[in-house]
Structures are given as structure tokens and as C-alpha cells.
Design a protein around this motif. Structure first.
Motif, PDB file in Angstrom:
ATOM      1  N   GLY A  19      -2.053  21.316  32.158  1.00 26.71           N
ATOM      2  CA  GLY A  19      -1.689  22.210  31.053  1.00 26.71           C
ATOM      3  C   GLY A  19      -2.861  22.434  30.113  1.00 26.71           C
ATOM      4  N   SER A  20      -3.636  21.389  29.892  1.00 26.12           N
ATOM      5  CA  SER A  20      -4.813  21.544  29.047  1.00 26.12           C
ATOM      6  C   SER A  20      -5.855  22.413  29.743  1.00 26.12           C
ATOM      7  N   ALA A  21      -6.086  22.102  31.018  1.00 29.26           N
ATOM      8  CA  ALA A  21      -7.134  22.824  31.748  1.00 29.26           C
ATOM      9  C   ALA A  21      -6.771  24.294  31.929  1.00 29.26           C
ATOM     10  N   VAL A  22      -5.538  24.549  32.336  1.00 30.00           N
ATOM     11  CA  VAL A  22      -5.148  25.942  32.593  1.00 30.00           C
ATOM     12  C   VAL A  22      -4.825  26.618  31.267  1.00 30.00           C
ATOM     13  N   LEU A  98     -13.274  23.641  15.922  1.00 30.53           N
ATOM     14  CA  LEU A  98     -13.787  25.012  15.760  1.00 30.53           C
ATOM     15  C   LEU A  98     -13.198  25.925  16.832  1.00 30.53           C
ATOM     16  N   ILE A  99     -13.103  25.409  18.055  1.00 32.97           N
ATOM     17  CA  ILE A  99     -12.515  26.214  19.132  1.00 32.97           C
ATOM     18  C   ILE A  99     -11.066  26.550  18.795  1.00 32.97           C
ATOM     19  N   LEU A 100     -10.381  25.535  18.276  1.00 34.52           N
ATOM     20  CA  LEU A 100      -8.961  25.733  17.968  1.00 34.52           C
ATOM     21  C   LEU A 100      -8.764  26.879  16.978  1.00 34.52           C
ATOM     22  N   TYR A 102     -10.260  29.726  16.600  1.00 33.16           N
ATOM     23  CA  TYR A 102     -10.162  31.094  17.132  1.00 33.16           C
ATOM     24  C   TYR A 102      -9.230  31.187  18.335  1.00 33.16           C
ATOM     25  N   TYR A 103      -9.100  30.076  19.069  1.00 35.07           N
ATOM     26  CA  TYR A 103      -8.208  30.080  20.246  1.00 35.07           C
ATOM     27  C   TYR A 103      -6.761  30.342  19.784  1.00 35.07           C
ATOM     28  N   MET A 104      -6.421  29.791  18.620  1.00 39.02           N
ATOM     29  CA  MET A 104      -5.075  29.960  18.088  1.00 39.02           C
ATOM     30  C   MET A 104      -4.797  31.433  17.756  1.00 39.02           C
ATOM     31  N   PHE A 232     -16.876  24.544  33.223  1.00 33.66           N
ATOM     32  CA  PHE A 232     -16.720  23.568  32.137  1.00 33.66           C
ATOM     33  C   PHE A 232     -15.655  24.022  31.147  1.00 33.66           C
ATOM     34  N   PHE A 233     -15.657  25.312  30.830  1.00 32.03           N
ATOM     35  CA  PHE A 233     -14.655  25.850  29.897  1.00 32.03           C
ATOM     36  C   PHE A 233     -13.262  25.639  30.472  1.00 32.03           C
ATOM     37  N   SER A 234     -13.095  26.012  31.737  1.00 33.09           N
ATOM     38  CA  SER A 234     -11.734  26.007  32.288  1.00 33.09           C
ATOM     39  C   SER A 234     -11.238  24.585  32.566  1.00 33.09           C
ATOM     40  N   LEU A 235     -12.136  23.616  32.683  1.00 29.91           N
ATOM     41  CA  LEU A 235     -11.650  22.252  32.890  1.00 29.91           C
ATOM     42  C   LEU A 235     -11.554  21.480  31.572  1.00 29.91           C
ATOM     43  N   GLY A 240     -14.020  16.326  24.203  1.00 26.39           N
ATOM     44  CA  GLY A 240     -13.231  15.132  23.870  1.00 26.39           C
ATOM     45  C   GLY A 240     -11.769  15.229  24.301  1.00 26.39           C
ATOM     46  N   ILE A 241     -11.399  16.362  24.897  1.00 26.71           N
ATOM     47  CA  ILE A 241      -9.981  16.550  25.250  1.00 26.71           C
ATOM     48  C   ILE A 241      -9.569  15.574  26.358  1.00 26.71           C
ATOM     49  N   LEU A 242     -10.370  15.529  27.416  1.00 28.16           N
ATOM     50  CA  LEU A 242      -9.983  14.663  28.535  1.00 28.16           C
ATOM     51  C   LEU A 242     -10.187  13.187  28.199  1.00 28.16           C
ATOM     52  N   THR A 328      -0.019  25.102  26.017  1.00 26.76           N
ATOM     53  CA  THR A 328      -0.331  23.751  26.511  1.00 26.76           C
ATOM     54  C   THR A 328      -1.820  23.421  26.290  1.00 26.76           C
ATOM     55  N   SER A 329      -2.653  24.461  26.176  1.00 28.14           N
ATOM     56  CA  SER A 329      -4.074  24.197  25.889  1.00 28.14           C
ATOM     57  C   SER A 329      -4.300  23.941  24.404  1.00 28.14           C
ATOM     58  N   THR A 330      -3.661  24.753  23.533  1.00 30.75           N
ATOM     59  CA  THR A 330      -3.881  24.524  22.089  1.00 30.75           C
ATOM     60  C   THR A 330      -3.408  23.124  21.703  1.00 30.75           C
TER      61      THR A 330
HETATM   62  N1  PFF Z   1      -9.346  24.755  29.436  1.00 32.49           N
HETATM   63  C1  PFF Z   1      -8.560  25.609  28.605  1.00 32.49           C
HETATM   64  C2  PFF Z   1      -8.892  27.043  28.918  1.00 32.49           C
HETATM   65  O1  PFF Z   1      -9.575  27.296  29.911  1.00 32.49           O
HETATM   66  O2  PFF Z   1      -8.482  27.949  28.222  1.00 32.49           O
HETATM   67  C3  PFF Z   1      -8.648  25.289  27.141  1.00 32.49           C
HETATM   68  C4  PFF Z   1     -10.018  25.059  26.595  1.00 32.49           C
HETATM   69  C5  PFF Z   1     -10.381  23.823  26.190  1.00 32.49           C
HETATM   70  C6  PFF Z   1     -10.932  26.049  26.487  1.00 32.49           C
HETATM   71  C7  PFF Z   1     -11.639  23.563  25.698  1.00 32.49           C
HETATM   72  C8  PFF Z   1     -12.193  25.818  25.965  1.00 32.49           C
HETATM   73  C9  PFF Z   1     -12.536  24.556  25.605  1.00 32.49           C
HETATM   74  F1  PFF Z   1     -13.750  24.302  25.140  1.00 32.49           F
END
Ligand code: PFF
Length: 456
Positions: A19-22, A98-100, A102-104, A232-235, A240-242, A328-330
Motif C-alpha cells: 500500500g505504501s509502495a503503490v 515535505l513530500i507529504l 504536496y502529495y496530499m 526508488f520513488f515507486s518503492l 524512512g518509510i520502509l 495508503t501511501s499518504t
Molecule cells: N511509493 C509511493 C508512490 O509511488 O506514490 C509513495 C511515495 C513515497 C512516493 C515516498 C514518493 C516518496 F518519496
């Protein structure tokens, strides 16, 4: 650590990590990157990067998290007390926050588009059977209307922050794990259903060929750099997430197997997305349009749906898919800071969640306004949103991953990786030297090349 801070089942911990990765990275960024990097050649590079580098770096983060059993800062303090390595964790926490921000905002747009799909607003002014150009300008106008106003996107982003708060207050088992157990199957069912539809469209084969038939001459250094960045982004690496999630893994979790399953499922989602998007745009003659950035999901795909019977239905399904992926990623990105607040400052979970997520109401609103009244406010020629995006993905993400590799490869307790991959000797782990070799040499060198290449 009390056991209710651990994931309770194997399926649950895999669902949460997948869920985090996808996330938006697989569903949106991947097809856009594939399009701008020459199609199938990019897919091939991406797959190789995920398996060759992504899995070992993921194993490095898993080993740190489970071996150190703490938050992203705490693991370094525990494993190397009295050194400055904890700063690597601190930078990762800051980067994830910081990612959070804009991702939000993008998660908020997704909620808004889901609402507009169900309520009918997205399609009510677009006449059936309009020409492509007409449709495109109608959907561009809609996007402008939804995204650039000051109030609405801020409200939808605030709702997403509210949902994140509710999930995170539930904790590791009753919040994150439960959410992932419900939503991950939903995500896969929607993906497969949509894929079945797009693959049966006329001329779908041409889109499939574009996506899967690799032309090796298109593999350039730039394609490799972008493929590695996407992997790297998609995983969810380097933030620090994993590390944080692995600190909730029970001691008998097989890390090697978990990392391969997570990587393969994340790849599968990206491939299914490609099989949805490329055949559809080819079939409706939209492949000459720009599929880059936000317009891919918020303009081109609504155009695709407008060509299908019951556009609102497909649109609702798709934005639900995007919402599930984003939520699930946020949650996982926010958990990095929440865990840090709990472990470092001894806050209760409730206090930590509120201290981290309430200020986001302000920060994400500022990001959202960079499409509205703050669009003229520029730093280094970029809006706040663009600045955060490029600073985190181009610089902090690769730096974070490189630091984790250098630490685990050279400075962490010597037997940490071997102990974690073998569950302290209970399992055979013949691949440990290969993983260690990649983490020590190949990964840092390649990541350093990405950083340099991005600046020439
Ligand atoms: N892996 C997730 C995605 O691909 O959207 C969430 C994510 C986590 C994206 C960390 C970017 C990141 F740096």
C-alpha cells in the motif's frame, strides 16, 4: 515494545507495505515517464532497476528498521550510539514531511475528481461524440476550474488530511493494517477490471506493442537515470518509510521474501496501468497528446472515459483506484513523522498524529494555492509545489537512499544484514553477500551518478 505495535498478520504487513509502495508514483508518474522516455525501453530499464537495485535497497531499509526497532531517527541512535548517523534519519523524516505537503494536495484533487465523477459534474458539459480537440479543451477547462480555484481544492485536501488522521489514530494494527487489508484487494480488482476493458478496445494491440515491444536503441543514459529515479520513488525508498514499517514487522517475518513480493506487486500495478492507458489512448487517437504530468490523469483519462459507454462509471472506478493508491501511501509517509514524534518525544499516539497532521492543513494549503492566487510566487523560478517536488524527488530521495546504503554497507554493526536476512540464523540466506555487495558498491555509485547527471 508492546506487541500491538507490530503488524498482526503476514498478509497485513505485506498489504501495508505494498500500500505504501503503490501510489501516485505507479498509477500516474509511471505512465507519464514511460511516455516521455520512449515507451517499452523505459519499462525494461525500470524493471531491471527495481529488481537489481530496488530490492537490495529495500532490504537495507528493512534490516535497519527491524534490527533497530525504532523510528527512522531512533534506529541510527540505537545501532550506532554516540555518532552523527541519526542525522540521516532526521533528513529522511524531514524529506518525507515535505513530500507529504504536496502529495496530499494531489490526493485532494483525486477526491475532488471522484466526487465530480459520481455527482456528474465532470461530464455534464461535454457532449457525447465531440471531436477530440473539443473534448480536450473542455477537460482542460474543467481541470483549471477544479485545481486552480482557491477554496475547493483546499477543502478536499483538508478532507484527505482528516481521513489520514482517522486512520493513523487507529494505530498500526487497527488503523494502517486494517485499511490496507480492505483497500489493497479493491485496488487490484479495479485494475484488472479496467485492464480487461481497455485491452478489448479496437486497435488496443498497437498500444500494447508501444508499451511492451522494446527498442533497445532507445535506452540512453537519461532513460536509465529516469528509470532508476522511478524505481526508488515507486518503492518508497530513501524516506524512512520502509525503516518505519519494518520496525513493526515481527521477528519471524522473512525479509527477503517480503521484499520480492512487494517489488513484484508494485511492478505489476505499474504494468497494469500501462496496459490500461496506452491501448486506450491509441484506440481513441489520443496518443499524440501530451501524456505528461497532471494532464495524463486529469485530462487525457477523462477523455478516454468520455468515449466509453457510461463515462461516469469508469471515471468513478478510476478515481477510486487513484484515491486508494494515494491514501495508503499518504498514511505511510505520515507514519514516519508520527513514529518519530512518539519515539523521540514520548508523545502519545493521539498527540503525535495531531502535532504532525494539523500543521499540514496550512502547508498543504500553501502548496494548493500555488495553482491559484500564489501562482506568481516563485522561488528559483518555481512555484512552491514545483520546488518541493523537485527538491525532494531529485535531491533528497536519492541522497537518502545513498546514505542508507553507505551506512548499512560500511558503518552499521557488521552482522546486521546477515542476522536480519537469516532471522538470526533460523533461515538459510545464501544471497546475503550479493545484497551486501550491491548495497556497498553498486547502489551508492549509481545513485551518485543520478545526482550528478541531473545537474549536467
Ligand atoms: N511509493 C509511493 C508512490 O509511488 O506514490 C509513495 C511515495 C513515497 C512516493 C515516498 C514518493 C516518496 F518519496
Amino acid at each position: 515494545m508492546s506487541t500491538n505495535k507490530l503488524f498482526s498478520t503476514k498478509i497485513g504487513l505485506i498489504a501495508a507495505t505494498v500500500g505504501s509502495a503503490v501510489g501516485l508514483g505507479n498509477v500516474w508518474r509511471f505512465p507519464a515517464e514511460t511516455q516521455s522516455n520512449g515507451g517499452a525501453a523505459f519499462l525494461l530499464v525500470y524493471i531491471v532497476c527495481v529488481l537489481l537495485l530496488g530490492v537490495p535497497v529495500m532490504l537495507a531499509e528493512f534490516s535497519l528498521g527491524r534490527g533497530g526497532r525504532s523510528d527512522a531517527v531512533g534506529v541510527f541512535r540505537r545501532l550506532s550510539p554516540g555518532t552523527a548517523w541519526w542525522l540521516v534519519g532526521a533528513v529522511a523524516v524531514a524529506a518525507s514531511y515535505l513530500i507529504l505537503c504536496y502529495y496530499m494536495v494531489v490526493a485532494g484533487w483525486t477526491l475532488e475528481y471522484l466526487y465530480e465523477s459520481v455527482a456528474g459534474g465532470l461530464y455534464n458539459t461535454v457532449a457525447e461524440g465531440s471531436a477530440n480537440a473539443e473534448m480536450r479543451s473542455a477537460f482542460l477547462l474543467k481541470m483549471e476550474e477544479y485545481v486552480t480555484s482557491d477554496i475547493r481544492p483546499v477543502l478536499f485536501t483538508a478532507m484527505m488530511i482528516g481521513v489520514n488522521i482517522a486512520v493513523l489514530l487507529g494505530g498500526v494494527q487497527k488503523g494502517i493494517e486494517k485499511l490496507s487489508n480492505i483497500l489493497m484487494p479493491v485496488l487490484f480488482v479495479i485494475l484488472v477490471a479496467m485492464c480487461a476493458v481497455t485491452l478489448s478496445l479496437p486497435d488496443a494491440g498497437e498500444g500494447v506493442r508501444y508499451f511492451l515491444d522494446a527498442d533497445f536503441s532507445k535506452i540512453t543514459p537519461r532513460v536509465i537515470v529516469n528509470g532508476l529515479g522511478q524505481a526508488f520513488f515507486s518503492l518508497s525508498l530513501g524516506m524512512g518509510i520502509l525503516i518505519t514499517y519494518a520496525s513493526y514487522y515481527p521477528s519471524d517475518t522473512k525479509l527477503m521474501r517480503t521484499s520480492v513480493i512487494v517489488a513484484l506487486l508494485s511492478l505489476l500495478v505499474a504494468v497494469l496501468m500501462g496496459l490500461i492507458i496506452f491501448p486506450a489512448v491509441k484506440s481513441f487517437g489520443l496518443d499524440k497528446e501530451s501524456l505528461e504530468g497532471a494532464t495524463l490523469v486529469f485530462v487525457t483519462l477523462p477523455e478516454v472515459f468520455a468515449h466509453l459507454p457510461a463515462p461516469w462509471f469508469w471515471s468513478t472506478l478510476f478515481f477510486l483506484l487513484l484515491l486508494v493508491a494515494a491514501l495508503t501511501s499518504t498514511v505511510s509517509i505520515a507514519e514516519v513523522s508520527v513514529a518519530m514524534m512518539q519515539d523521540r518525544f514520548r508523545l502519545s499516539r493521539r498527540a503525535a498524529v495531531l502535532v504532525i497532521l494539523l500543521p499540514l492543513l496550512l502547508f498543504s494549503s500553501l502548496c494548493s494555492l500555488s495553482f491559484g492566487s500564489l501562482s506568481d510566487f516563485r522561488v528559483f523560478g518555481m512555484t512552491i509545489f514545483e520546488l518541493l517536488d523537485s527538491f525532494t524527488t531529485d535531491i533528497l530521495l536519492p541522497l537518502g537512499s545513498m546514505a542508507v546504503c553507505i551506512y548499512l554497507g560500511w558503518f552499521a554493526p557488521k552482522t546486521l544484514l546477515a542476522d536480519e536476512l537469516s532471522n538470526n540464523g533460523a533461515l538459510r540466506s545464501p544471497l546475503t553477500p550479493v545484497v551486501l555487495g550491491i548495497v556497498r558498491y553498486l547502489a551508492p555509485v549509481l545513485i551518485a551518478l543520478i545526482l550528478v547527471f541531473n545537474y549536467i
